[in-house]
Enzyme design. Sequence first.
Site, PDB file in Angstrom:
ATOM      1  N   ARG A 170       0.899  -1.288  -0.051  1.00 55.22           N
ATOM      2  CA  ARG A 170      -0.004   0.073   0.050  1.00 55.22           C
ATOM      3  C   ARG A 170       0.938   1.060  -0.056  1.00 55.22           C
ATOM      4  NH1 ARG A 170      -1.480   1.593   4.725  1.00 55.22           N
ATOM      5  NH2 ARG A 170      -2.329  -0.569   5.422  1.00 55.22           N
ATOM      6  N   TYR A 177     -16.020  18.843 -13.479  1.00 53.35           N
ATOM      7  CA  TYR A 177     -16.784  17.346 -13.884  1.00 53.35           C
ATOM      8  C   TYR A 177     -17.788  17.309 -12.818  1.00 53.35           C
ATOM      9  CZ  TYR A 177     -17.162  12.203 -13.213  1.00 53.35           C
ATOM     10  OH  TYR A 177     -17.708  11.213 -13.012  1.00 53.35           O
ATOM     11  N   LYS A 223      -8.390   9.260 -18.538  1.00 55.85           N
ATOM     12  CA  LYS A 223      -8.589  10.015 -19.809  1.00 55.85           C
ATOM     13  C   LYS A 223      -7.317   9.849 -20.906  1.00 55.85           C
ATOM     14  CE  LYS A 223     -12.250  10.991 -17.397  1.00 55.85           C
ATOM     15  NZ  LYS A 223     -12.683   9.695 -16.859  1.00 55.85           N
TER      16      LYS A 223
END
Length: 386
Positions: free
Chosen positions: A54, A106, A203
């Site tokens: 992690r 967004y 994206k």
Amino acid sequence: MSDPASHDHFGTRCIHAGQEPDPTTRAIMTPVYMTSTYVQKSPGVFIDGYDYARSKNPTRTALEANLASLEGARHGLSFASGLAAMACVLHQLKSGDHVVLSDDVYGGSFRLIDKVFRHQGIECTRADLTDHAQARSALRPTTRLIWLETPSNPMLKVIDIAAMSRLAHGAGAILVADNTFASPYLQNPLALGADIVLHSCTKYIGGHSDVVGGALLTSNDELAERLRFTQNAVGAVPSPMDCFLLLRSTKTLHVRMQRHCENAMEVARWLSAHPRVKRVIYPGLESHPQHALAKSQMRGFGGMISVVVDGGLDASRRMLERVKHFALAESLGGVESLIEHPAIMTHASIPPEARAALGIDDGLVRLSVGIEDVRDLIKDLGHAMS
Ligand code: P1T
């Protein structure tokens, strides 16, 4: 940490930054280190921060160095999604702190502040940051962050990053720039004074519609340390496989972006002459209200176009149902062209009055122009609007 001494050009850094042949085999591609932990020599004795995955993973380390290099940053952090990256920044705030948020972002970014962090006492003012007087008047003594997207989603407003960074710093706040629509190929906000750059790697950085990811880039050592602490404490890390896919994607970022820009310019010009189109919004058109700023701030105008079709919802729905090469889907930035209806899809979580004020109405359609042959894309749109 990236190598700030690297003066290689962008396209070379896309392919090489952060990536060395694998030390054990000299494999040219960074391996996918599918491991959750690392063997320690003695309790607390481990190599270079690798104690638990992690906290650190070599595939992720390579991606973070690559993205840092592309943004000209000293530090890169990658996340499980763009919104996980945004949450990591917002976790730096405390109850009573205030954020100035650009009004056109967004829908999910707005929702994260409005529906999650607001309940934890974070206050937020939305403002049109293309209007500097409005931006100034949105500031409060408790303002800690100015958050902007440029070009914005979906109205493609272009905001002056250098001016907003001066405003933020004068108010004792920091500037965070969501650079998702431009990608580092077209714009580097840190060089213009931003403190943190955010990407939804889902994206253009990913570019193939097969990964969800996010990133934060900064050259502020203290901020980087706090963000890294929060990421490890909260835990929204990307998988090694996703990091590998993103590393593969950035190798072609410069080539893809060049074609996205060329295709979008041609589609925008074609749409501008179409009788069923009321308005085309594309920073590369002279009709765009911030065209001059886009020309000076960006190295190209990107692959996103918003268009208002004549005839409201009936006309936009008809167009969206009839396209063949443009896929009707949320998201953007992939090699394949996508098309969507912001009011119903990506920006449904923005309150209707705010949507109306921005111009996100029933006739607004957003296009993510891919890298197919542009003649086929134009033919597709022509048929869909006939
Ligand atoms: O989806 P995620 O990777 O969590 O990224 C969120 C995000 C952040 N910033 C910008 C500018 C974005 O456009 C997005 C996600 N946007 C879409 C899914 C969309 O279709 O607009």
